[in-house]
Structures are given as C-alpha cells and as structure tokens.
Motif scaffolding. Structure first.
Motif, PDB file in Angstrom:
ATOM      1  N   SER A 245       0.835  -1.206   0.000  1.00 36.32           N
ATOM      2  CA  SER A 245       0.000   0.000   0.000  1.00 36.32           C
ATOM      3  C   SER A 245       0.872   1.259   0.000  1.00 36.32           C
ATOM      4  O   SER A 245       0.569   2.227  -0.707  1.00 36.32           O
ATOM      5  N   ARG A 246       1.968   1.262   0.772  1.00 34.04           N
ATOM      6  CA  ARG A 246       2.882   2.408   0.770  1.00 34.04           C
ATOM      7  C   ARG A 246       3.562   2.560  -0.597  1.00 34.04           C
ATOM      8  O   ARG A 246       3.733   3.657  -1.097  1.00 34.04           O
ATOM      9  N   PHE A 247       3.952   1.429  -1.186  1.00 38.75           N
ATOM     10  CA  PHE A 247       4.567   1.463  -2.514  1.00 38.75           C
ATOM     11  C   PHE A 247       3.581   2.005  -3.544  1.00 38.75           C
ATOM     12  O   PHE A 247       3.932   2.852  -4.369  1.00 38.75           O
ATOM     13  N   ASP A 248       2.330   1.500  -3.511  1.00 36.46           N
ATOM     14  CA  ASP A 248       1.297   1.973  -4.440  1.00 36.46           C
ATOM     15  C   ASP A 248       1.107   3.480  -4.326  1.00 36.46           C
ATOM     16  O   ASP A 248       1.073   4.198  -5.328  1.00 36.46           O
ATOM     17  N   LEU A 249       0.968   3.944  -3.104  1.00 37.27           N
ATOM     18  CA  LEU A 249       0.731   5.370  -2.871  1.00 37.27           C
ATOM     19  C   LEU A 249       1.935   6.207  -3.313  1.00 37.27           C
ATOM     20  O   LEU A 249       1.769   7.249  -3.957  1.00 37.27           O
ATOM     21  N   ASN A 250       3.127   5.745  -3.006  1.00 36.64           N
ATOM     22  CA  ASN A 250       4.340   6.453  -3.410  1.00 36.64           C
ATOM     23  C   ASN A 250       4.434   6.541  -4.934  1.00 36.64           C
ATOM     24  O   ASN A 250       4.680   7.613  -5.492  1.00 36.64           O
ATOM     25  N   GLN A 251       4.232   5.421  -5.607  1.00 36.25           N
ATOM     26  CA  GLN A 251       4.304   5.397  -7.074  1.00 36.25           C
ATOM     27  C   GLN A 251       3.228   6.290  -7.684  1.00 36.25           C
ATOM     28  O   GLN A 251       3.486   7.041  -8.626  1.00 36.25           O
ATOM     29  N   TRP A 252       2.026   6.216  -7.142  1.00 35.61           N
ATOM     30  CA  TRP A 252       0.910   6.993  -7.694  1.00 35.61           C
ATOM     31  C   TRP A 252       1.137   8.492  -7.516  1.00 35.61           C
ATOM     32  O   TRP A 252       0.950   9.264  -8.463  1.00 35.61           O
ATOM     33  N   LEU A 253       1.571   8.901  -6.332  1.00 30.46           N
ATOM     34  CA  LEU A 253       1.816  10.327  -6.106  1.00 30.46           C
ATOM     35  C   LEU A 253       2.938  10.852  -6.993  1.00 30.46           C
ATOM     36  O   LEU A 253       2.863  11.984  -7.498  1.00 30.46           O
ATOM     37  N   ASN A 254       3.963  10.045  -7.213  1.00 29.54           N
ATOM     38  CA  ASN A 254       5.040  10.453  -8.123  1.00 29.54           C
ATOM     39  C   ASN A 254       4.533  10.573  -9.559  1.00 29.54           C
ATOM     40  O   ASN A 254       4.925  11.492 -10.282  1.00 29.54           O
ATOM     41  N   GLN A 255       3.662   9.668  -9.986  1.00 29.54           N
ATOM     42  CA  GLN A 255       3.093   9.751 -11.330  1.00 29.54           C
ATOM     43  C   GLN A 255       2.231  10.999 -11.481  1.00 29.54           C
ATOM     44  O   GLN A 255       2.287  11.670 -12.514  1.00 29.54           O
ATOM     45  N   VAL A 256       1.435  11.309 -10.475  1.00 31.16           N
ATOM     46  CA  VAL A 256       0.603  12.515 -10.526  1.00 31.16           C
ATOM     47  C   VAL A 256       1.485  13.755 -10.628  1.00 31.16           C
ATOM     48  O   VAL A 256       1.241  14.648 -11.441  1.00 31.16           O
ATOM     49  N   SER A 257       2.518  13.798  -9.818  1.00 36.65           N
ATOM     50  CA  SER A 257       3.427  14.940  -9.822  1.00 36.65           C
ATOM     51  C   SER A 257       4.167  15.081 -11.160  1.00 36.65           C
ATOM     52  O   SER A 257       4.365  16.187 -11.647  1.00 36.65           O
ATOM     53  N   ASP A 258       4.578  13.951 -11.741  1.00 38.36           N
ATOM     54  CA  ASP A 258       5.331  13.979 -12.989  1.00 38.36           C
ATOM     55  C   ASP A 258       4.454  14.219 -14.219  1.00 38.36           C
ATOM     56  O   ASP A 258       4.913  14.792 -15.202  1.00 38.36           O
ATOM     57  N   SER A 259       3.198  13.778 -14.175  1.00 35.27           N
ATOM     58  CA  SER A 259       2.335  13.817 -15.360  1.00 35.27           C
ATOM     59  C   SER A 259       1.558  15.114 -15.525  1.00 35.27           C
ATOM     60  O   SER A 259       1.181  15.457 -16.640  1.00 35.27           O
ATOM     61  N   LEU A 260       1.290  15.805 -14.427  1.00 36.69           N
ATOM     62  CA  LEU A 260       0.433  16.990 -14.482  1.00 36.69           C
ATOM     63  C   LEU A 260       1.172  18.218 -13.972  1.00 36.69           C
ATOM     64  O   LEU A 260       1.977  18.110 -13.046  1.00 36.69           O
ATOM     65  N   PRO A 261       0.875  19.390 -14.543  1.00 36.34           N
ATOM     66  CA  PRO A 261       1.513  20.609 -14.035  1.00 36.34           C
ATOM     67  C   PRO A 261       1.042  20.898 -12.606  1.00 36.34           C
ATOM     68  O   PRO A 261      -0.147  21.013 -12.357  1.00 36.34           O
ATOM     69  N   ASP A 262       1.976  20.949 -11.685  1.00 31.45           N
ATOM     70  CA  ASP A 262       1.695  21.166 -10.264  1.00 31.45           C
ATOM     71  C   ASP A 262       0.720  20.117  -9.731  1.00 31.45           C
ATOM     72  O   ASP A 262      -0.175  20.413  -8.949  1.00 31.45           O
ATOM     73  N   GLY A 263       0.881  18.867 -10.185  1.00 32.66           N
ATOM     74  CA  GLY A 263      -0.045  17.785  -9.831  1.00 32.66           C
ATOM     75  C   GLY A 263       0.080  17.332  -8.395  1.00 32.66           C
ATOM     76  O   GLY A 263       1.177  17.188  -7.863  1.00 32.66           O
ATOM     77  N   GLN A 264      -1.082  17.116  -7.753  1.00 33.84           N
ATOM     78  CA  GLN A 264      -1.155  16.628  -6.374  1.00 33.84           C
ATOM     79  C   GLN A 264      -2.307  15.635  -6.286  1.00 33.84           C
ATOM     80  O   GLN A 264      -3.267  15.709  -7.057  1.00 33.84           O
ATOM     81  N   GLY A 265      -2.207  14.721  -5.339  1.00 38.06           N
ATOM     82  CA  GLY A 265      -3.263  13.736  -5.155  1.00 38.06           C
ATOM     83  C   GLY A 265      -3.729  13.669  -3.717  1.00 38.06           C
ATOM     84  O   GLY A 265      -2.970  13.950  -2.789  1.00 38.06           O
ATOM     85  N   GLN A 266      -4.986  13.296  -3.554  1.00 44.07           N
ATOM     86  CA  GLN A 266      -5.566  13.097  -2.221  1.00 44.07           C
ATOM     87  C   GLN A 266      -6.439  11.858  -2.264  1.00 44.07           C
ATOM     88  O   GLN A 266      -7.179  11.647  -3.226  1.00 44.07           O
ATOM     89  N   VAL A 267      -6.351  11.061  -1.219  1.00 43.23           N
ATOM     90  CA  VAL A 267      -7.142   9.840  -1.117  1.00 43.23           C
ATOM     91  C   VAL A 267      -7.796   9.824   0.253  1.00 43.23           C
ATOM     92  O   VAL A 267      -7.138  10.060   1.262  1.00 43.23           O
ATOM     93  N   SER A 268      -9.100   9.554   0.276  1.00 47.94           N
ATOM     94  CA  SER A 268      -9.808   9.470   1.556  1.00 47.94           C
ATOM     95  C   SER A 268     -10.919   8.430   1.431  1.00 47.94           C
ATOM     96  O   SER A 268     -11.213   7.941   0.349  1.00 47.94           O
ATOM     97  N   ARG A 269     -11.526   8.139   2.563  1.00 51.86           N
ATOM     98  CA  ARG A 269     -12.622   7.172   2.591  1.00 51.86           C
ATOM     99  C   ARG A 269     -13.842   7.814   3.228  1.00 51.86           C
ATOM    100  O   ARG A 269     -13.730   8.579   4.178  1.00 51.86           O
ATOM    101  N   ASP A 270     -14.997   7.497   2.689  1.00 52.95           N
ATOM    102  CA  ASP A 270     -16.262   7.884   3.314  1.00 52.95           C
ATOM    103  C   ASP A 270     -16.804   6.624   3.972  1.00 52.95           C
ATOM    104  O   ASP A 270     -17.369   5.756   3.314  1.00 52.95           O
ATOM    105  N   THR A 271     -16.602   6.533   5.291  1.00 52.14           N
ATOM    106  CA  THR A 271     -17.003   5.322   6.009  1.00 52.14           C
ATOM    107  C   THR A 271     -18.438   5.396   6.513  1.00 52.14           C
ATOM    108  O   THR A 271     -18.909   4.467   7.148  1.00 52.14           O
ATOM    109  N   SER A 272     -19.141   6.489   6.219  1.00 55.58           N
ATOM    110  CA  SER A 272     -20.535   6.609   6.666  1.00 55.58           C
ATOM    111  C   SER A 272     -21.448   5.692   5.858  1.00 55.58           C
ATOM    112  O   SER A 272     -22.565   5.424   6.260  1.00 55.58           O
ATOM    113  N   MET A 273     -20.963   5.242   4.701  1.00 52.23           N
ATOM    114  CA  MET A 273     -21.749   4.338   3.860  1.00 52.23           C
ATOM    115  C   MET A 273     -21.212   2.928   4.014  1.00 52.23           C
ATOM    116  O   MET A 273     -20.069   2.726   4.407  1.00 52.23           O
ATOM    117  N   SER A 274     -22.051   1.949   3.727  1.00 52.63           N
ATOM    118  CA  SER A 274     -21.606   0.566   3.784  1.00 52.63           C
ATOM    119  C   SER A 274     -21.889  -0.078   2.435  1.00 52.63           C
ATOM    120  O   SER A 274     -23.041  -0.091   2.012  1.00 52.63           O
TER     121      SER A 274
END
Length: 150
Positions: A94-123
């Motif tokens: 999971s750490r590797f996935d997140l690290n790779q993904w954030l680097n891809q976002v940063s490299d692929s888009l101008p001033d690229g940033q990513g955010q990941v969250s969960r909505d646990t109020s739903m099931s």
C-alpha cells in the motif's frame, strides 16, 4: 490618356495587408487549439491516474479498509520498499502503491497533487480519489474527483 500597365504599389500593399491579417488569425487559432488540447490532455491524464489508484486499492482491499491509502493534498509521499523487486507485505504494498501513484501525478500533471480518503458513513465504504493540477488555459487549479465502492 495613359493606360496602366501591371499592378500598382497600392494594390500590392493591400494584398499583403489582407494576407498578413489572415495569417495572424490562423496563428491565433493554432495557439487557442494548443491550449484547449493541453487542458483535455490534463483532464484525461487525471482520470487515468485516479482510476489507477482505485484499481490498486481494489487489489489490496484489506489495507484500503484499514486506511493505509488515505493521503492528503500536499503531504509527502510515503517512503517505501520497491515491491517490483522485493516480496512485500500488504502494508508495504500500500505504501509502494501510494508512493508510485503520487510520483506519477506529480510527474504527469503541471503542479499535480493527489488526495485519497474514505467515506465510512456508507456501507461498504467509498474510496474518494482527488487529483489536482494547474490548468494553464483557465489559469487556476482544477480538481477531478472519482468515487468508488470497493
């Protein structure tokens, strides 16, 4: 009475003026087309990147449910073991996935940033992936959000 032979200087200058205006108009259309193409490319890239992280979290569902993929805008990418070369635990993956993904976002888009969250109020809970980048045409930050139940 003299007859005019050939083209006069005024006619040549008027023709050059008309051709010049036409070429300037064409050049401005090309610039506008490049800007719109850049915006479309950025939006397509953001969609593919967000979808990529959804797939990574879907594969490693136990870590997703534990909150291992949660990450905020502007936070540093987690350090990780290279899971392409080493055998990894689900937590390391999971750490590797997140690290790779954030680097891809940063490299692929101008001033690229990513955010990941969960909505646990739903099931079942909903994974929310947001990708933010600077859009040169709009001269502002744009954000794409994908939601998926995993």
């Amino acid at each position: 009475m003299k007859r005019q032979a050939g083209i006069g200087l005024i006619e040549v200058l008027v023709a050059l003026l008309i051709i010049s205006l036409g070429l300037l108009g064409f050049a401005s259309l090309q610039v506008a087309n490049l800007n719109v193409g850049d915006t479309a490319w950025s939006r397509s890239s953001a969609t593919l990147l967000a979808s990529d992280l959804l797939d990574r979290a879907r594969i490693n569902r136990t870590q997703y449910l534990a909150g291992a993929y949660d990450h905020g805008f502007g936070e540093a990418a987690p350090s990780s073991t290279d899971c392409r070369l080493n055998l990894c635990t689900p937590a390391q993956l999971s750490r590797f996935d997140l690290n790779q993904w954030l680097n891809q976002v940063s490299d692929s888009l101008p001033d690229g940033q990513g955010q990941v969250s969960r909505d646990t109020s739903m099931s079942p809970s909903v994974l929310i992936v947001q990708v933010r980048w600077f859009d040169r045409l709009e001269q502002s930050n744009q954000t794409l959000e994908l939601r998926a139940q995993l």
